[in-house]
Enzyme design. Structure first.
Site, short mmCIF file in Angstrom:
data_model
loop_
_atom_site.label_atom_id
_atom_site.label_comp_id
_atom_site.label_asym_id
_atom_site.label_seq_id
_atom_site.Cartn_x
_atom_site.Cartn_y
_atom_site.Cartn_z
N ARG A 71 0.84 -1.17 0.24
CA ARG A 71 0.05 0.02 0.06
C ARG A 71 0.93 1.30 -0.25
O ARG A 71 0.14 1.93 -0.32
CB ARG A 71 -0.81 0.06 1.15
CG ARG A 71 -2.39 -1.54 0.71
CD ARG A 71 -3.26 -1.55 2.02
NE ARG A 71 -2.83 -1.55 3.69
CZ ARG A 71 -1.93 -2.41 4.08
NH1 ARG A 71 -2.29 -3.77 2.77
NH2 ARG A 71 -1.43 -3.18 4.92
N GLU A 108 3.78 -6.09 14.34
CA GLU A 108 2.84 -6.34 15.52
C GLU A 108 2.33 -7.62 15.43
O GLU A 108 1.89 -8.26 17.21
CB GLU A 108 2.13 -5.26 15.74
CG GLU A 108 0.97 -5.40 14.69
CD GLU A 108 0.83 -4.30 14.10
OE1 GLU A 108 0.27 -3.96 12.68
OE2 GLU A 108 2.79 -4.26 12.96
#
Length: 183
Positions: A71, A108
């Protein structure tokens, strides 16, 4: 343009928030994914967002904008055009066709590896790094390390979204970090 309550247009912040949908448990359980595809599908909003991401760096002599797969590519290319700069792809392992340098980094929700062409930063290359989301900062930090490894100077980072609770901005210090929308 049409009028809204109070006779004024919604702010860019309000328009961005309306153009981002939350997807729970993606890509893994416990992760709340901020999906920007509705924002990208709105031509005027997409243009306004990339212009706002470029604006803070208009006077910093950026020569190249690096976009982080995938993205980040979508945002970085119009930011580069706005700044009159070249585009550098930073890709996942094995996706670049020529000689490359790589760096592993933490997410994460796991680990991954990014790569850059070894000749991506010619001469006095001044690089702005662009991505959609700043979470823990691992991806962005690995990208900055790659740019520096191939001879570039990192001018700063521009993100559409920062997830403040994950502390990514502090991991990028002392580099300049600009964010349009914080959650």
């Amino acid at each position: 343009m049409g009028s809204h309550a109070g006779g004024s247009e919604p702010t860019l912040d309000a328009r961005m928030r309306a153009g981002i949908r939350d997807i729970p448990d993606f890509p893994s359980p416990g992760i709340l994914f901020r999906d920007i595809t509705p924002l990208l599908g709105d031509g005027a909003l997409f243009r306004d967002v990339t212009a706002a991401m470029a604006a803070p760096f208009a006077d910093t002599d950026v020569t190249h904008v690096a976009g982080i797969e995938s993205r980040g590519f979508v945002l970085a290319a119009p930011v580069a055009q706005s700044l009159g700069a070249g585009f550098i792809p930073i890709r996942k392992q094995g996706k670049l066709p020529w000689k490359r340098v790589g760096r592993e980094y933490g997410l994460e929700y796991g680990t991954d590896r990014l790569e850059i062409h070894e000749d991506a930063c010619p001469g006095d290359c001044r690089v702005l790094i662009v991505d959609d989301v700043l979470a823990t900062g691992g991806t962005a930090r690995a990208s900055a390390e790659l740019v520096r490894m191939v001879g570039g100077t990192v001018v700063g980072f521009s993100f559409l979204i920062a997830l403040g609770a994950l502390g990514g901005e502090s991991r990028l210090a002392p580099d300049r970090v600009d964010v349009l929308l914080r959650y």
